[in-house]
Write a protein that holds these residues in place. Structure first.
Motif, PDB file in Angstrom:
ATOM      1  N   LEU A 166       0.833  -1.206   0.000  1.00 53.70           N
ATOM      2  CA  LEU A 166       0.000   0.000   0.000  1.00 53.70           C
ATOM      3  C   LEU A 166       0.871   1.262   0.000  1.00 53.70           C
ATOM      4  CD1 LEU A 166      -2.778  -0.939   2.601  1.00 53.70           C
ATOM      5  CD2 LEU A 166      -3.002  -0.831   0.101  1.00 53.70           C
ATOM      6  N   PRO A 167       0.496   2.283  -0.792  1.00 50.85           N
ATOM      7  CA  PRO A 167       1.255   3.558  -0.779  1.00 50.85           C
ATOM      8  C   PRO A 167       1.169   4.197   0.606  1.00 50.85           C
ATOM      9  CG  PRO A 167      -0.501   3.581  -2.447  1.00 50.85           C
ATOM     10  CD  PRO A 167      -0.629   2.309  -1.702  1.00 50.85           C
ATOM     11  N   PRO A 168       2.268   4.782   1.085  1.00 50.31           N
ATOM     12  CA  PRO A 168       2.277   5.350   2.437  1.00 50.31           C
ATOM     13  C   PRO A 168       1.166   6.366   2.674  1.00 50.31           C
ATOM     14  CG  PRO A 168       4.489   5.240   1.545  1.00 50.31           C
ATOM     15  CD  PRO A 168       3.574   4.870   0.429  1.00 50.31           C
ATOM     16  N   ARG A 169       0.836   7.177   1.648  1.00 47.66           N
ATOM     17  CA  ARG A 169      -0.148   8.223   1.903  1.00 47.66           C
ATOM     18  C   ARG A 169      -1.565   7.658   2.074  1.00 47.66           C
ATOM     19  NH1 ARG A 169       0.839   8.833  -3.635  1.00 47.66           N
ATOM     20  NH2 ARG A 169      -1.023   8.834  -4.970  1.00 47.66           N
ATOM     21  N   HIS A 170      -1.802   6.446   1.605  1.00 46.81           N
ATOM     22  CA  HIS A 170      -3.123   5.838   1.747  1.00 46.81           C
ATOM     23  C   HIS A 170      -3.132   4.683   2.758  1.00 46.81           C
ATOM     24  CE1 HIS A 170      -4.601   8.186  -1.537  1.00 46.81           C
ATOM     25  NE2 HIS A 170      -3.760   7.636  -2.419  1.00 46.81           N
ATOM     26  N   LEU A 171      -2.011   4.494   3.438  1.00 52.25           N
ATOM     27  CA  LEU A 171      -1.858   3.315   4.288  1.00 52.25           C
ATOM     28  C   LEU A 171      -2.943   3.220   5.354  1.00 52.25           C
ATOM     29  CD1 LEU A 171      -0.233   0.814   5.022  1.00 52.25           C
ATOM     30  CD2 LEU A 171       1.225   2.244   6.460  1.00 52.25           C
ATOM     31  N   LEU A 174      -6.535   2.557   3.663  1.00 56.82           N
ATOM     32  CA  LEU A 174      -6.738   1.270   2.997  1.00 56.82           C
ATOM     33  C   LEU A 174      -6.400   0.075   3.893  1.00 56.82           C
ATOM     34  CD1 LEU A 174      -5.333   2.146  -0.547  1.00 56.82           C
ATOM     35  CD2 LEU A 174      -7.716   2.069   0.221  1.00 56.82           C
ATOM     36  N   ARG A 175      -5.557   0.315   4.894  1.00 59.42           N
ATOM     37  CA  ARG A 175      -5.192  -0.780   5.808  1.00 59.42           C
ATOM     38  C   ARG A 175      -6.426  -1.300   6.543  1.00 59.42           C
ATOM     39  NH1 ARG A 175      -3.280  -1.660  11.060  1.00 59.42           N
ATOM     40  NH2 ARG A 175      -1.654  -3.282  11.164  1.00 59.42           N
ATOM     41  N   GLU A 176      -7.393  -0.430   6.742  1.00 60.63           N
ATOM     42  CA  GLU A 176      -8.637  -0.849   7.405  1.00 60.63           C
ATOM     43  C   GLU A 176      -9.306  -1.987   6.634  1.00 60.63           C
ATOM     44  OE1 GLU A 176     -13.031   1.028   8.433  1.00 60.63           O
ATOM     45  OE2 GLU A 176     -11.344   2.359   7.974  1.00 60.63           O
ATOM     46  N   LYS A 183      -8.868 -10.410   9.385  1.00 58.72           N
ATOM     47  CA  LYS A 183      -9.611 -10.822  10.586  1.00 58.72           C
ATOM     48  C   LYS A 183     -10.745 -11.796  10.260  1.00 58.72           C
ATOM     49  CE  LYS A 183      -8.531  -6.709  13.311  1.00 58.72           C
ATOM     50  NZ  LYS A 183      -9.028  -5.424  13.854  1.00 58.72           N
ATOM     51  N   GLU A 184     -11.420 -11.558   9.128  1.00 58.55           N
ATOM     52  CA  GLU A 184     -12.487 -12.479   8.735  1.00 58.55           C
ATOM     53  C   GLU A 184     -11.920 -13.835   8.317  1.00 58.55           C
ATOM     54  OE1 GLU A 184     -16.095 -12.029   8.822  1.00 58.55           O
ATOM     55  OE2 GLU A 184     -15.078 -10.742  10.277  1.00 58.55           O
TER      56      GLU A 184
END
Length: 363
Positions: A166-171, A174-176, A183-184
């Motif tokens: 993932l790009p750092p600025r969207h981490l 988008l990590r969510e 988790k699922e």
């Protein structure tokens, strides 16, 4: 039942017919041609038909295999025997067959047929269905779990790799989403592990005191439900120790007791919920077509609302649950563990009383 229906019964007085109407055993009277002339109320209940409907039929036509019963009547009419006794399975169109013990006797002007439901045969058939169902369930669950397990690991691994790219600025944003996938996948992995647990864990055999098992479950339940739930002991201290896997049996009783407590939530809130742990010795018990002189007869009884009729015949199927959010695995695992001990779990339920009965062979 009106008296007119029995007026034409062969060789039967009104007083005799009145006596037959009080019997709990099904009684039919037929003439020498096999025409039914009388059926007492117990026969009407057993055959699920009225005297009026029965009196229009012959014995041979009443059942799909009625020729055997007609043959017994013919032998009785020939006075070859005082009475003829035989276990029969009487087939009925669109209904469950009847397993009965029949007694056929000659009477003045015809025959008397007495039919008693063969409870032992019914029990054997029910146990056989449970065992067959359980075997099919185990194979289905094992195959399904393995089919799920393999792609599940790939999905989780792909989500982890995606998160690293993932790009750092969207981490943070988008990590969510990747965490939801991970988790699922973990939740499904836990479910699969529970499905496979009975087949993976070795069967550890030792001496088991069933009352130690019950006391362990009782202490665990009271720790979780300290208020509003009474757990009553009703033990037979004469029950001997037997060889078995103590941890599996604790898990079995705990699963059933825990399900009961969850069904009792309203009564627990009202303070009048009751769970009974009852042990007895069964004698001459047949389990999986094997006869045992002695068997453990353990009952877990609750005063809850009962099991819904819609799922009552499927409660031991995997993923069938009577409550929202339930995994539907507790009773499946319990039945599997008990069958590994050559036993069986039975259940009877109605509003106000649900009784799970565990039968295990004793030495």
């Amino acid at each position: 039942m009106n008296g007119g229906g029995g007026a034409g019964a062969p060789g039967a007085s009104a007083d005799a017919l009145g006596g037959l109407e009080l019997l709990a055993t099904a009684v039919l009277l037929a003439d020498p041609d096999g025409q039914i002339r009388y059926a007492n109320p117990a026969a009407e209940n057993l055959l699920e038909s009225s005297l009026k409907a029965l009196s229009r039929q012959k014995l041979a036509a009443l059942f799909g295999n009625g020729d055997e019963l007609a043959r017994l009547c013919a032998l009785a009419l020939d006075h070859q025997y005082g009475d003829l006794r035989q276990d029969l399975t009487l087939e009925r169109a669109g209904r469950e067959p009847l397993h009965v013990h029949s007694i056929v006797s000659a009477a003045e002007g015809g025959v008397v047929i007495e039919l008693r439901e063969n409870v032992q045969q019914l029990k054997l058939d029910r146990e056989e269905r449970i065992l067959d169902q359980s075997q099919v369930n185990k194979e289905l669950v094992r195959n399904l779990a393995h089919e799920i397990k393999n792609p599940l690991g790939g999905i989780r691994g792909a989500a982890q790799l995606l998160e690293l790219e993932l790009p750092p600025r969207h981490l943070s944003q988008l990590r969510e989403y990747t965490q939801v996938i991970i988790k699922e996948a973990d939740r499904l992995q836990t479910l699969v592990d529970r499905l496979l647990a009975p087949h993976r864990r070795p069967h550890i055999v030792g001496d088991v005191n069933i009352h130690e098992v019950c006391e362990r479950v009782r202490s665990l339940m009271l720790a979780e439900f300290p208020h509003g739930l009474t757990i009553r002991r009703d033990y037979d201290a004469s029950i001997p120790e037997f060889r078995g896997d103590k941890e599996q049996l604790i898990q079995t009783v705990l699963n059933i007791a825990h399900n009961a407590a969850q069904a009792l939530c309203e009564r627990i809130a009202a303070g009048d919920a009751e769970l009974v742990l009852r042990t007895r010795v069964g004698r001459q018990v047949t389990l999986a077509k094997v006869r045992y002189a002695l068997a453990l007869d353990l009952h877990i009884i609750d005063n809850g609302p009962g099991i819904s009729p819609q799922i009552r015949d499927r409660i031991f199927y995997p993923l069938v649950s009577g409550r929202e959010g339930g995994s539907g695995l507790g009773l499946t695992l319990a039945q599997t563990f008990v069958q590994q001990h050559m036993g069986v779990i039975e259940c009877e339920s109605r509003p106000g009383l649900t009784d799970f009965r565990i039968l295990l062979p004793l030495p």
